[in-house]
Design an enzyme around this catalytic site. Structure first.
Site, PDB file in Angstrom:
ATOM      1  N   LYS A  13       0.839  -1.214   0.000  1.00  0.00           N
ATOM      2  CA  LYS A  13       0.000   0.000   0.000  1.00  0.00           C
ATOM      3  C   LYS A  13       0.872   1.261   0.000  1.00  0.00           C
ATOM      4  O   LYS A  13       0.686   2.159  -0.805  1.00  0.00           O
ATOM      5  CB  LYS A  13      -0.927   0.026   1.235  1.00  0.00           C
ATOM      6  CG  LYS A  13      -1.847  -1.174   1.350  1.00  0.00           C
ATOM      7  CD  LYS A  13      -2.759  -1.061   2.556  1.00  0.00           C
ATOM      8  CE  LYS A  13      -2.065  -1.093   3.904  1.00  0.00           C
ATOM      9  NZ  LYS A  13      -1.361  -2.360   4.221  1.00  0.00           N
ATOM     10  N   ARG A  88      -9.968   1.004   8.232  1.00  0.00           N
ATOM     11  CA  ARG A  88      -9.539  -0.363   8.499  1.00  0.00           C
ATOM     12  C   ARG A  88     -10.599  -1.175   9.220  1.00  0.00           C
ATOM     13  O   ARG A  88     -10.374  -2.343   9.546  1.00  0.00           O
ATOM     14  CB  ARG A  88      -8.317  -0.322   9.409  1.00  0.00           C
ATOM     15  CG  ARG A  88      -7.091  -0.899   8.791  1.00  0.00           C
ATOM     16  CD  ARG A  88      -6.017  -0.776   9.800  1.00  0.00           C
ATOM     17  NE  ARG A  88      -4.980   0.003   9.237  1.00  0.00           N
ATOM     18  CZ  ARG A  88      -3.778  -0.474   8.949  1.00  0.00           C
ATOM     19  NH1 ARG A  88      -3.458  -1.687   9.243  1.00  0.00           N
ATOM     20  NH2 ARG A  88      -2.885   0.290   8.413  1.00  0.00           N
ATOM     21  N   ARG A 127      11.694  -5.966   5.007  1.00  0.00           N
ATOM     22  CA  ARG A 127      11.509  -4.515   4.861  1.00  0.00           C
ATOM     23  C   ARG A 127      12.406  -3.753   5.831  1.00  0.00           C
ATOM     24  O   ARG A 127      12.576  -4.142   6.986  1.00  0.00           O
ATOM     25  CB  ARG A 127      10.046  -4.141   5.130  1.00  0.00           C
ATOM     26  CG  ARG A 127       9.872  -2.615   5.202  1.00  0.00           C
ATOM     27  CD  ARG A 127       8.439  -2.167   5.211  1.00  0.00           C
ATOM     28  NE  ARG A 127       7.677  -2.743   6.299  1.00  0.00           N
ATOM     29  CZ  ARG A 127       6.366  -2.677   6.389  1.00  0.00           C
ATOM     30  NH1 ARG A 127       5.677  -2.077   5.443  1.00  0.00           N
ATOM     31  NH2 ARG A 127       5.735  -3.226   7.403  1.00  0.00           N
ATOM     32  N   ARG A 160      10.941  -1.902  11.464  1.00  0.00           N
ATOM     33  CA  ARG A 160       9.875  -1.315  12.285  1.00  0.00           C
ATOM     34  C   ARG A 160       9.637  -2.170  13.519  1.00  0.00           C
ATOM     35  O   ARG A 160       9.754  -3.389  13.467  1.00  0.00           O
ATOM     36  CB  ARG A 160       8.574  -1.252  11.462  1.00  0.00           C
ATOM     37  CG  ARG A 160       8.325   0.096  10.846  1.00  0.00           C
ATOM     38  CD  ARG A 160       7.229   0.109   9.820  1.00  0.00           C
ATOM     39  NE  ARG A 160       5.969  -0.509  10.198  1.00  0.00           N
ATOM     40  CZ  ARG A 160       4.890  -0.514   9.414  1.00  0.00           C
ATOM     41  NH1 ARG A 160       4.928   0.086   8.234  1.00  0.00           N
ATOM     42  NH2 ARG A 160       3.780  -1.099   9.795  1.00  0.00           N
ATOM     43  N   ARG A 171      -0.938  -8.960  13.429  1.00  0.00           N
ATOM     44  CA  ARG A 171      -1.467  -7.971  12.473  1.00  0.00           C
ATOM     45  C   ARG A 171      -2.267  -8.660  11.373  1.00  0.00           C
ATOM     46  O   ARG A 171      -3.300  -8.153  10.929  1.00  0.00           O
ATOM     47  CB  ARG A 171      -0.311  -7.169  11.854  1.00  0.00           C
ATOM     48  CG  ARG A 171       0.270  -6.159  12.814  1.00  0.00           C
ATOM     49  CD  ARG A 171       1.641  -5.691  12.389  1.00  0.00           C
ATOM     50  NE  ARG A 171       1.682  -5.019  11.114  1.00  0.00           N
ATOM     51  CZ  ARG A 171       2.793  -4.830  10.406  1.00  0.00           C
ATOM     52  NH1 ARG A 171       3.959  -5.278  10.862  1.00  0.00           N
ATOM     53  NH2 ARG A 171       2.750  -4.190   9.262  1.00  0.00           N
TER      54      ARG A 171
END
Ligand code: AP5
Ligand code: MG
Length: 215
Positions: A13, A88, A127, A160, A171
């Site tokens: 996203k 969300r 990431r 992160r 998540r």
């Protein structure tokens, strides 16, 4: 134009929203980025948000909706915005619909980036993000050029706090339970398009642009 990106954690996203924001010249609004900026600055909102984010849970709807309404009321959103990671929940979507109606706007298109859970887990563990300018990297196919520091601002890139295997699992559960129902919500409204997000960054971006043009 109000465009919204829907999709699992790690679906791409943010990557696609940044690119489209440059192309369309309208701001990119990521609720995740807003929360992380507040966490970094040690604000009250940041303290509240981190207790949810680091446990893979959603920040309460009232808090999140108020932030987005405020952001969408800023003058740079006059011509539109790209929403990334908001809404969300169905409750957030309903609040957003009412708010947009009150200012004479609506969601024009929702892009659902389709990626399976296995790909998500693989991607997120690779990431790295720049804590300063928020640039996103992937240590496999989009690493910083010197391997450790952001190409744009030179800051060391980091993992992160919510990108650990335990939090990713939570998540994903939260996504399937609370966010995935939005696919049917927007399908019923007739403004959802699907974009295959598994083929690498450039091809996935092209899938989205093609779907936007052909709709
Ligand atoms: P948020 O920051 O929005 O996280 P998320 O939805 O979990 O999504 P991510 O940012 O992890 O992934 P992405 O889809 O942006 O993927 P990216 O482009 O980085 O939210 C974080 C937390 O904040 C939430 O868990 C929640 O607690 C809270 N929150 C946020 N919004 C909220 C709301 N509305 N209500 C309540 N709480 C809220 O890509 C991932 C990686 O893959 C990168 O390394 C990238 O380089 C790579 N990549 C991207 N596309 C491709 C591709 N096509 N092929 C290969 N690699 C790719
Ligand atoms: Mg993101």
């Amino acid at each position: 134009m109000i465009l919204m990106f829907l999709g699992a954690p790690g679906a791409g996203k943010g990557t696609q929203a940044v690119k489209l924001s440059e192309i369309l010249g309208i701001p990119h609004i990521s609720t995740g980025d807003i929360f992380r900026a507040n966490i970094k600055n040690g604000t009250e909102l940041g303290k509240l948000a981190s207790s949810y984010i680091n446990n893979g849970k959603l920040v309460p709807d009232e808090v999140t909706c108020a932030i987005v309404e405020d952001r969408l009321s800023q003058p740079d959103c006059e011509k539109g915005a790209i929403l990334d990671g908001f809404p969300r929940t169905i409750a957030q979507a309903e609040v957003l619909d009412k708010f947009l109606e009150s200012i004479g706007k609506k969601i024009d298109v929702v892009v659902n980036i389709v990626v399976d859970d296995q790909e998500v887990v693989k991607r997120i563990s690779q990431r790295r993000v720049c804590p300063n300018c928020k640039a996103t990297y992937h240590m496999g196919h989009r690493p910083p050029s010197n391997g450790t520091n952001c190409d744009a601002c030179g800051t060391e890139v980091i993992l992160r706090d919510d990108d650990t295997p335990e939090v990713i699992e939570k998540r994903l559960k939260e996504y399937h339970m609370s966010t995935e129902p939005l696919v049917d919500y927007y399908k019923a409204k007739g403004n959802l398009i699907e974009s295959e997000g598994v083929e690498g960054i450039e091809k996935s971006m092209n899938n989205t642009i093609r779907a936007l043009i052909m709709r």
